[in-house]
Design an enzyme around this catalytic site. Structure first.
Site, short mmCIF file in Angstrom:
data_model
loop_
_atom_site.label_atom_id
_atom_site.label_comp_id
_atom_site.label_asym_id
_atom_site.label_seq_id
_atom_site.Cartn_x
_atom_site.Cartn_y
_atom_site.Cartn_z
CD GLU A 20 -27.30 -12.89 -24.78
OE1 GLU A 20 -27.44 -12.50 -25.86
OE2 GLU A 20 -26.93 -14.34 -24.01
CG HIS A 35 -27.41 -15.24 -28.01
ND1 HIS A 35 -27.94 -15.05 -27.27
CD2 HIS A 35 -27.62 -15.77 -28.53
CE1 HIS A 35 -29.21 -15.39 -27.73
NE2 HIS A 35 -29.02 -16.30 -28.18
#
Length: 531
Positions: free
Chosen positions: A263, A281
């Site tokens: 990420e 997220h």
């Protein structure tokens, strides 16, 4: 002079105002955390640093933080903070472990609905004017079986919400007792059974060596055909390549992911697949959750900087300043004793019994209990701390009992921690020597005298010739240097143990060589946090 706090990520104005109202000089620069060079340049001026996830507090940043006393993370995860480096620097790391649990649980439920009814694809199609009603045939959640991997703080809320949706819930969690599962209204099962029975699987565990790729290619193959998988916990829990293959083959009917192995996820093997729902997220991304954790971290940091009170610290016990000087080594001992047992226990814990003898019995036993329980539970959840560990233990139905007694042996004081499961009791005792260093003094009722090291190797065997030679030879061939070697037995020819303090982690291939000798009943590498 008033303490100075830097807020280097986006915190609510209300949280920033808490610092001002408490008389703390606060510098609100919400984008500074993205510039590591600028952060390193200015961090030396501040007593406190309040962050979210964008700021990376590395060893290099901490090296410049000569005045820093506390780092406050608004949220649970502290992967963006080098905690060992912070500990060595004497900087307390705090988080807010319970501020966004409901929000994350709700997102998992929402993702399950989205996956079951193909809502994102149907929305995009309708926006495009297609009206492809027959294309988006979904499935009901009612009467389906939900498999929950990890029934802790967030997972237990997901279980409760799923039961409200009239789903059947099975849960896999090594620390969930049968009694607690029954009280929750869920069925406790082993992982293989969960994989075979679940129509939906949702993950709610931290990323550790034990949980990494818990849904591996092999485990995905064990799932029921047509299963749908939801991950709103941590990237890396699922083998994304294997999942993509299973989605393309039709074995897995759908997936909904909020977290990814890398990420920010600009590209991923799951992206573009028609039966996958992805979000960036967003688990904790609600107005309420963001406000809750921001307010909480501001209050905690202000309390510490102004009064010395410590709450939700990951690397320091919650004790008063007066107690800390005397209790520090004993708290470290309690943590080591718990960590030892926690790393050896992979079955549900029913009870934790802690005995205090001599001078140890006169200390702050609540703090020592918390340190021991935290040490045990960190083996499966590294985000547990001394504040949250007893709460989590209680939620999982683990009974904690404390016994105190006057000095009864050769030591001025000692502690003994015993863990009770359905299959066995496991105990370890320790003391603190006059040099302030914790020592292990008894394992499985066998007396020893072992220094605690960062990397250790524990073996059990029958008391027969050749054990020392085999350990030395195999480790030597593998390039592992032994710093300290401790042996013990209960009787000649009886049960024996060895505890080795080594300079580095022992590789799996070396451990397998030791097992293959047939001399050892157990060969277990152990890791300890040595501040």
């Amino acid at each position: 002079m008033a303490p100075k706090v830097l807020v280097s990520d986006k915190l609510s104005e209300t949280a920033v105002q808490i610092f001002r109202d408490r008389g703390i000089d606060v510098d609100f620069q919400p984008d500074l955390g993205k510039d590591k060079d600028k952060l390193a340049e200015v961090i030396g001026k501040y007593d406190g640093l309040a962050i979210r996830s964008a700021t990376k507090v590395t060893e290099a940043i901490l090296a410049k933080a000569d005045n820093l006393k506390v780092i406050g993370r608004a949220g649970i995860g502290t992967d963006n903070i080098d905690k060992p480096a912070a500990s060595k620097k004497g900087v307390i790391v705090m988080n807010t472990p319970f501020g966004n649990t409901i929000t994350t649980a709700e997102h998992a439920i929402a993702m399950m609905f989205a996956c079951a009814r193909q809502i994102p694809e149907a929305s995009a199609s309708t926006h495009a004017g297609e009206w492809a009603k027959s294309k988006f045939m979904g499935v009901e959640l009612t009467a389906k079986t939900l498999g929950v991997i990890g029934a802790g703080n967030i997972g237990s809320i997901v279980c409760d919400r799923a039961l409200g949706l009239r789903m059947k819930v099975v849960a896999y969690d090594p620390f969930l007792s049968e009694e607690k599962a029954a009280k929750m209204g869920v069925e406790k099962v082993e992982l293989d059974e969960l994989l075979a029975r679940a129509d939906f699987i949702t993950l709610h565990v931290p990323l550790t060596d034990q949980t990494r790729n818990i849904l591996s290619k092999e485990n995905i193959a064990k799932t029921k055909k047509g299963v749908r998988i939801i991950n709103c916990a941590r990237g890396g829990l699922v083998d994304e390549e294997a999942l993509a293959e299973a989605l393309k083959s039709g074995h897995v009917a759908g997936a909904a992911f909020d977290v990814f192995s890398v990420e920010p996820a600009k590209e991923n093997v799951l992206f573009g697949l028609p039966n996958v729902v992805c979000t960036p997220h967003l688990g904790a991304a609600t107005t309420e959750a963001q406000e809750n954790v921001a307010l909480q971290v501001a209050e905690q940091m202000a309390d510490y900087l102004l009064t010395g009170a410590v709450q939700n610290a990951l690397n320091m016990p919650s004790v008063t300043a007066e107690e800390a000087k005397v209790m520090g080594p004993w708290i470290k001992l309690a943590d080591h004793l718990g960590a030892f047992i926690g790393q050896l226990t992979d079955e549900p814990i029913k009870a934790i019994n802690i005995l205090y003898d001599g001078v140890a019995s006169e200390m702050n036993l609540e703090a020592l209990n918390s340190a021991a329980v935290s040490g045990i539970m960190k083996a499966v959840n590294p985000d547990v701390n001394m504040v949250s560990a007893p709460v989590i233990a209680k939620e999982r139905g683990i009974q904690i009992a404390t016994t105190s007694q006057d000095k009864s042996g050769a030591f001025e004081g000692y502690m003994k921690v015993t863990v009770v499961t359905d299959k066995r009791e496991r105990s370890i005792g320790g003391t603190v020597f006059s040099d302030g260093k914790p020592r292990f003094i008894q394992i499985k009722g066998i007396n020893i005298d072992a220094e605690v090291g960062a990397h250790m190797l524990y073996t059990t065997n029958k008391d027969v010739p050749g054990i020392i030679g085999t350990l030395g030879a195999v480790l030597g061939e593998g390039g592992v240097n032994i710093a300290n070697f401790t042996l013990g037995r209960n009787a000649p020819g009886g049960d024996a143990i060895a505890l080795l303090y080594v300079d580095a982690q022992v590789e799996p291939a070396i451990l397998q060589k030791l097992k293959d000798t047939g001399l050892f009943q157990q060969v277990k590498p152990l890791e300890f946090e040595i501040a």
